[in-house]
Design a protein around this motif. Structure first.
Motif, mmCIF file in Angstrom:
data_model
loop_
_atom_site.group_PDB
_atom_site.id
_atom_site.type_symbol
_atom_site.label_atom_id
_atom_site.label_comp_id
_atom_site.label_asym_id
_atom_site.label_seq_id
_atom_site.Cartn_x
_atom_site.Cartn_y
_atom_site.Cartn_z
ATOM 1 N N ASP A 154 0.807 -1.215 0.000
ATOM 2 C CA ASP A 154 0.000 0.000 0.000
ATOM 3 C C ASP A 154 0.848 1.277 0.000
ATOM 4 O O ASP A 154 0.582 2.219 0.724
ATOM 5 C CB ASP A 154 -0.993 -0.009 1.164
ATOM 6 C CG ASP A 154 -0.319 -0.288 2.482
ATOM 7 O OD1 ASP A 154 0.914 -0.367 2.491
ATOM 8 O OD2 ASP A 154 -1.028 -0.421 3.487
ATOM 9 N N ALA A 171 -4.831 2.579 0.649
ATOM 10 C CA ALA A 171 -3.537 3.224 0.901
ATOM 11 C C ALA A 171 -3.436 3.710 2.348
ATOM 12 O O ALA A 171 -4.372 3.561 3.129
ATOM 13 C CB ALA A 171 -3.374 4.396 -0.052
ATOM 14 N N ASN A 172 -2.293 4.253 2.682
ATOM 15 C CA ASN A 172 -2.144 4.783 4.038
ATOM 16 C C ASN A 172 -1.705 6.238 4.020
ATOM 17 O O ASN A 172 -1.057 6.716 4.942
ATOM 18 C CB ASN A 172 -1.169 3.927 4.844
ATOM 19 C CG ASN A 172 0.149 3.763 4.128
ATOM 20 O OD1 ASN A 172 0.389 4.438 3.123
ATOM 21 N ND2 ASN A 172 0.988 2.871 4.601
ATOM 22 N N TYR A 194 -7.502 8.543 1.925
ATOM 23 C CA TYR A 194 -7.290 7.811 3.178
ATOM 24 C C TYR A 194 -7.915 8.583 4.353
ATOM 25 O O TYR A 194 -8.581 7.994 5.211
ATOM 26 C CB TYR A 194 -5.786 7.627 3.381
ATOM 27 C CG TYR A 194 -5.402 6.924 4.647
ATOM 28 C CD1 TYR A 194 -5.779 5.607 4.877
ATOM 29 C CD2 TYR A 194 -4.643 7.575 5.617
ATOM 30 C CE1 TYR A 194 -5.418 4.963 6.047
ATOM 31 C CE2 TYR A 194 -4.276 6.937 6.782
ATOM 32 C CZ TYR A 194 -4.665 5.633 6.995
ATOM 33 O OH TYR A 194 -4.312 5.004 8.155
ATOM 34 N N ARG A 221 -11.618 8.174 4.342
ATOM 35 C CA ARG A 221 -12.017 6.872 4.880
ATOM 36 C C ARG A 221 -12.031 6.901 6.415
ATOM 37 O O ARG A 221 -12.961 6.398 7.046
ATOM 38 C CB ARG A 221 -11.059 5.781 4.388
ATOM 39 C CG ARG A 221 -11.562 4.384 4.707
ATOM 40 C CD ARG A 221 -10.679 3.331 4.138
ATOM 41 N NE ARG A 221 -9.355 3.385 4.744
ATOM 42 C CZ ARG A 221 -8.490 2.378 4.736
ATOM 43 N NH1 ARG A 221 -8.803 1.264 4.130
ATOM 44 N NH2 ARG A 221 -7.311 2.483 5.293
ATOM 45 N N ILE A 222 -11.011 7.521 7.001
ATOM 46 C CA ILE A 222 -10.973 7.614 8.466
ATOM 47 C C ILE A 222 -12.161 8.430 8.974
ATOM 48 O O ILE A 222 -12.823 8.054 9.934
ATOM 49 C CB ILE A 222 -9.627 8.235 8.926
ATOM 50 C CG1 ILE A 222 -8.492 7.245 8.632
ATOM 51 C CG2 ILE A 222 -9.659 8.599 10.399
ATOM 52 C CD1 ILE A 222 -7.111 7.757 8.936
ATOM 53 N N LEU A 244 -14.971 8.757 7.590
ATOM 54 C CA LEU A 244 -16.176 7.938 7.411
ATOM 55 C C LEU A 244 -16.322 6.956 8.571
ATOM 56 O O LEU A 244 -17.413 6.758 9.101
ATOM 57 C CB LEU A 244 -16.099 7.185 6.080
ATOM 58 C CG LEU A 244 -17.360 6.476 5.620
ATOM 59 C CD1 LEU A 244 -18.429 7.479 5.221
ATOM 60 C CD2 LEU A 244 -17.073 5.563 4.445
ATOM 61 N N TYR A 245 -15.206 6.351 8.978
ATOM 62 C CA TYR A 245 -15.235 5.432 10.123
ATOM 63 C C TYR A 245 -15.676 6.167 11.390
ATOM 64 O O TYR A 245 -16.309 5.597 12.258
ATOM 65 C CB TYR A 245 -13.850 4.830 10.372
ATOM 66 C CG TYR A 245 -13.446 3.744 9.396
ATOM 67 C CD1 TYR A 245 -14.385 2.932 8.785
ATOM 68 C CD2 TYR A 245 -12.097 3.525 9.119
ATOM 69 C CE1 TYR A 245 -13.995 1.946 7.901
ATOM 70 C CE2 TYR A 245 -11.698 2.536 8.237
ATOM 71 C CZ TYR A 245 -12.665 1.750 7.640
ATOM 72 O OH TYR A 245 -12.268 0.769 6.769
ATOM 73 N N GLN A 246 -15.284 7.448 11.471
ATOM 74 C CA GLN A 246 -15.624 8.234 12.668
ATOM 75 C C GLN A 246 -17.010 8.869 12.545
ATOM 76 O O GLN A 246 -17.408 9.626 13.427
ATOM 77 C CB GLN A 246 -14.584 9.333 12.882
ATOM 78 C CG GLN A 246 -13.212 8.808 13.237
ATOM 79 C CD GLN A 246 -12.144 9.891 13.191
ATOM 80 O OE1 GLN A 246 -12.296 10.920 12.525
ATOM 81 N NE2 GLN A 246 -11.036 9.660 13.880
ATOM 82 N N SER A 247 -17.715 8.573 11.459
ATOM 83 C CA SER A 247 -19.032 9.173 11.169
ATOM 84 C C SER A 247 -18.969 10.692 11.224
ATOM 85 O O SER A 247 -19.891 11.345 11.709
ATOM 86 C CB SER A 247 -20.085 8.671 12.168
ATOM 87 O OG SER A 247 -20.256 7.311 12.037
ATOM 88 N N ASP A 248 -17.858 11.265 10.769
ATOM 89 C CA ASP A 248 -17.673 12.715 10.852
ATOM 90 C C ASP A 248 -17.877 13.346 9.474
ATOM 91 O O ASP A 248 -16.947 13.508 8.685
ATOM 92 C CB ASP A 248 -16.268 13.017 11.388
ATOM 93 C CG ASP A 248 -16.154 14.430 11.906
ATOM 94 O OD1 ASP A 248 -16.918 15.290 11.420
ATOM 95 O OD2 ASP A 248 -15.303 14.686 12.779
ATOM 96 N N LEU A 249 -19.123 13.710 9.219
ATOM 97 C CA LEU A 249 -19.477 14.252 7.907
ATOM 98 C C LEU A 249 -18.813 15.607 7.654
ATOM 99 O O LEU A 249 -18.501 15.952 6.507
ATOM 100 C CB LEU A 249 -21.008 14.384 7.798
ATOM 101 C CG LEU A 249 -21.574 14.563 6.407
ATOM 102 C CD1 LEU A 249 -21.241 13.373 5.523
ATOM 103 C CD2 LEU A 249 -23.083 14.738 6.465
#
Lengths: 341, 227
Positions: free
Chosen positions: B94, B176-177, B182, B185-186, B188-193
């Motif tokens: 990655d 990727a990192n 990237y 994506r983070i 989105l995981y945190q539900s931070d629109l």
């Protein structure tokens, strides 16, 4: 002619009078027996794809536990881009499943969400590692290890909490960004890899054990980190306007989970899950069922679905410490423990 | 507007205040991420432009090779990159190379089809003279066709910048990192629109500036060539 028509009226009235009881009987039969009329339609959004982690939800639907409560429930699978709490607020779902951190995050942003049951009494998230390569007897053994975490997800927060407990700084370990591919773990690029013990843990464990590897799991709860996982949520409005509907839903759901966890007909339960998860073999599903049962009812003293208030409070404290929320949300005020004894 | 009419919380749609606060907190980090993504996109685009021109020059003739190149390009571009990307990440890891390859792949095939189309079209009134005088070489033919279609080529190249950027973001989002994909994506995981909206805003601004720069560069090349 007029006389002739008038003379028909008594006959007509007589015939209609005779028909009334039949019409009433038919009407009663129609309203009582037709489920489409009597049942209320409910949409239930899950947290993730339908697999063994949702066994109780599946059983509740398949065995008619909701029907008994006068509800017709539509199960909707979740996923990374789906959020049950948003669905509740937007009116796309009546009930949903969310993890503790999602609930606390939503409350901190003013979402009117309430928790009505907690499905997993133990968080399924653990870290798998090769026993022959590393040895972990305590948290300080994490020093200099490469640890897989999904940045932004709750496994990152849990691992950071473990590191704080261990007294290790970020510089003393290497956090490795995880994706859905396990190759870096198999290749040894990462020493520890996060897995859900009841699903991925079973699959990977089975595959590695079959290839002769010896593996073990790091369980955060063994080190005092209780981070709440899957819980059932609904909106404050639904709870205030239709408390009896919430009560009936929870009753049906808990009956489904009780059947799944305490039921002896594992064959039928596995078959129910297989209708949604065709890629997992039957043997693995049986193993996953055993693991899931242990997460939902780790011990006889736990009642299925009960809300573990101290665990919720600890989850809030952890999130506050990790700056996932900028102020306390008093999560206890959003837990409705009265629905599950 | 919808937020206030339907009375939605900041969790569903963040308020303007939260957006501004988030922008203040993360704009510098995200600017760095967008720059990283843009660098990969530019390198990937340059790589695919070069490759598209090489293959386009070979495929401009109505020979079996030209037809084969066109058919292959049509077929290969039909593969969804979202399905191919995880395989690329498994094989290449990655890092930078995977992001570059995915960005180049996404913008290469549409670019190739446009370049082949442009270079295969004869400019009869100009080419006729060179053909009759026997001075026509393949280099000259390519130059004539490229010069006469310069505005089209500039537009195609500017348009491919969007594809290269989108390709890089998709690659970063999948596995990727680094980069803005990237970070999205983070978030989105945190539900931070609010973070996602800030990221989209910064991507939009950066891409507009880059495309504008490409258009200007196209005009400069045309002026220089004409002189």
């Amino acid at each position: 002619m007029v006389i002739g028509v008038c003379s028909l009226f008594p006959l007509l009235i007589d015939r209609l009078t005779r028909l009334i009881p039949i019409a009433v009987a038919l009407g009663i039969t129609f309203f009582v027996s037709d489920p489409a009329v009597a049942k209320e339609n409910i949409t239930y959004r899950l947290k993730w794809l339908i697999n063994m982690s949702t066994v109780g939800d599946i059983v509740a639907v398949h065995r008619g536990c909701f029907e008994e409560q006068g509800l017709t429930v539509t199960l909707k699978s979740g996923g990374p881009e789906r959020d049950a709490i948003r669905d509740l607020e937007l009116g796309h779902a009546d009930f949903g499943v969310a993890s503790g951190d999602q609930v606390i995050q939503a409350i901190s942003k003013g979402s009117p969400v309430v928790v009505i049951a907690q499905l997993f009494q133990k968080n399924p998230l653990q870290w798998v590692y090769f026993k022959n390569k590393i040895r972990i007897d305590g948290l300080t053994d994490l020093k200099n290890k490469t640890i897989g975490v999904t940045f932004g997800k709750n496994d990152e927060i849990i691992m950071r909490t473990l590191l704080v407990k261990s007294g290790l700084s970020d510089r003393q370990v290497r956090l490795y960004s995880v994706r859905l591919d396990y190759t870096p773990f198999y290749r040894g690029v990462a020493d520890l890899w996060p897995v859900y013990i009841n699903t991925q843990g079973v699959e990977i464990g089975h595959r590695l054990t079959a290839s002769g590897a010896s593996i073990a799991f790091l369980d955060p709860e063994s080190y005092g980190v209780f981070f709440v996982a899957n819980s059932v949520v609904t909106s404050k409005r639904l709870l205030e306007e239709h408390p009896e509907r919430v009560q009936r839903f929870i009753k049906g759901l808990i009956k489904g989970w009780t059947t799944a966890v305490e039921g002896t007909d594992s064959d039928r339960i596995v078959e129910d899950v297989r209708q949604y998860d065709r890629d997992t073999s039957r043997d693995l599903l049986f193993a996953q069922l055993d693991q899931t049962r242990a997460l939902v009812k780790p011990d006889e003293s736990f009642s299925i679905g009960r809300i573990n208030v101290p665990a919720w409070e600890q989850t809030e404290t952890i999130m506050l410490a990790n700056q996932q929320i900028d102020r306390p949300v008093n999560v206890g005020a959003h837990l409705r423990i009265e629905f599950v004894e | 507007m919808i937020k206030y009419v339907v009375n939605l919380s900041d969790y569903v749609i963040p308020s303007l205040g939260i957006l501004l606060k988030t922008f203040g907190e993360i704009s510098s980090t995200y600017a760095h991420d967008v720059f990283s993504t843009l660098c990969v996109a530019i390198i990937g685009q340059i790589f695919s432009i070069m490759l598209a021109f090489i293959v386009g020059i070979l495929g401009r003739k109505t020979t079996w090779l030209g037809s084969l190149i066109k058919v292959a390009a049509y077929n290969i571009q039909a593969y969804p990159i979202v399905a191919l990307a995880p395989i690329i990440f498994i094989l290449l890891g990655d890092g930078f190379l995977s992001r570059l390859l995915i960005a180049a792949m996404i913008c290469y095939f549409p670019l190739l089809l446009s370049v082949v189309g442009i270079l295969a079209e004869p400019i009869t009134e100009v080419e006729h003279f060179y053909q009759q005088t026997g001075r026509m070489r393949w280099q000259l033919e390519v130059k004539i066709r490229a010069f006469e279609n310069l505005p089209k080529l500039t537009t195609v190249i500017a348009g491919s910048a969007t594809l290269a950027m989108a390709g890089t973001i998709v690659a970063e989002f999948i596995a990727a990192n680094a980069g803005i994909g990237y970070s999205i994506r983070i978030a989105l995981y945190q539900s931070d629109l609010s973070k996602i909206l800030v990221a989209l805003f910064m991507i939009g601004i950066t891409l507009s500036i880059y495309q504008g720069a490409l258009e200007v560069a196209g005009r400069l090349v045309k002026n220089a060539w004409e002189q």
